[in-house]
Design an enzyme around this catalytic site. Structure first.
Site, PDB file in Angstrom:
ATOM      1  CE  LYS A  53      -3.880  -2.374   2.132  1.00 41.69           C
ATOM      2  NZ  LYS A  53      -4.763  -2.648   3.275  1.00 41.69           N
ATOM      3  CD  GLN A  97      -3.681  -4.331   6.347  1.00 41.44           C
ATOM      4  OE1 GLN A  97      -3.772  -3.268   5.740  1.00 41.44           O
ATOM      5  NE2 GLN A  97      -4.085  -5.470   5.835  1.00 41.44           N
ATOM      6  CG  ASP A 120      -9.660   0.209   4.786  1.00 41.48           C
ATOM      7  OD1 ASP A 120      -9.512  -0.256   3.646  1.00 41.48           O
ATOM      8  OD2 ASP A 120      -8.883  -0.012   5.738  1.00 41.48           O
TER       9      ASP A 120
END
Ligand code: GUN
Length: 287
Positions: A53, A97, A120
């Site tokens: 990422k 994460q 997200d």
């Protein structure tokens, strides 16, 4: 014979090329998009995802900040860091994460991320907006799948779509997006009776179970579009390679279109994270 491949890698790189222009335009206005990625613990798969990422951000010119904590980090430390990032004008997107270490309440952490920085799409406000058919930030994996369908001119309207898996990250938002695109959607999960019979009705079959080669050829209708969201690491005795949730070699003979693993959904997930981060920076400039 055999189905055609949906090349996620190629689509990802063409989208990313266009992102560079948007990032350059924002940067020229003193508004370079910035993403903060928080990783707690030493999960090897998470470490790889986070590195990918961060690298993808750099490749298109997005500023990235990687914040690592040991597995025993107190929840309060994470909450305080997120509060700082919420207030930081250089940061437009915040990603924590998952999975988090067991002692941390995942929902409590996700809920303190400012919804306008929740790239997200996991905050309840963004989940609710998606469920109402008015999405703000769409979770990256199912967003990437919708882009792959669009790029291959697959219109879900009126089609039977079957999603296997009901996670908050993939299965549930995938089902909502397909519903929003007017598919008739069935969600299958570990308690579903005769899952294969449901799967066999699918014109669009999405596998997001997290079990290697779960979807076998006998579960797929001839001519179906098969999307494999799974990224599973096979045990060393089976070569230790990455493997999807679909038995690719057999299913590709039945499907009309199929995504490979690797090189299918994976590159698109990161691409849509970049898209959401750029979108967040553009929206801030508009307000
Ligand atoms: N873990 C597995 N997939 C994801 C994702 O899309 N976002 C985050 N934050 N964690 C994940």
């Amino acid at each position: 014979m055999g189905g055609r491949l949906i090349d996620g890698k190629a689509l990802a790189s063409s989208l990313r090329a266009a992102f560079k222009t948007r990032v350059a335009a924002l940067s020229a206005q003193g508004h370079r998009p910035g993403l903060a990625v928080i990783l707690a613990g030493e999960n090897p798969a998470s470490q790889v995802y986070v590195r990918n990422k961060v690298d993808a951000c750099e490749a298109v010119g997005i500023f990235s900040l990687k914040i690592d904590y040991p597995a025993n980090v107190p929840q309060e430390t994470l909450l305080a860091k997120i509060a700082d990032l919420n207030a930081d004008p250089a940061i437009h997107g915040i990603l924590v994460q998952l999975p988090l270490p067991d002692h941390i309440d995942e929902e409590a952490v996700l809920e303190v991320i400012a919804p306008e920085k929740d790239v997200d799409g996991f905050h309840a406000v963004n989940v609710g907006a998606l469920a109402q058919g008015n999405p703000r930030f769409i979770p990256c994996t199912p967003y990437g799948v919708m882009k792959m369908l669009e790029a291959n001119r697959i219109d879900p309207a009126g089609k039977e779509a079957v999603v296997i898996g009901r996670s908050n990250i993939a299965g549930k938002p995938m089902a909502l997006l397909l519903l929003g695109a007017n598919a008739t959607v069935t969600v299958c999960h570990s308690k579903t009776r005769d899952l294969a019979a449901h799967a066999r009705r699918a014109d669009i079959l999405v596998a997001a179970v997290g079990r290697p080669r779960f979807v076998t050829a006998d579960m797929v209708k001839p001519g179906a579009v098969v999307i494999d969201v799974g990224i599973n690491r096979l045990p060393a005795e089976e070569g230790g390679k990455l493997c999807g949730d679909v038995d690719f070699e057999a299913v590709k003979e039945v499907a009309s279109l199929i995504t490979p693993v690797p090189g299918g959904v994976g590159p698109m997930t990161i691409t849509m994270l970049l898209a959401n981060t750029i979108e967040a920076a553009e929206r801030e400039l508009e307000t």
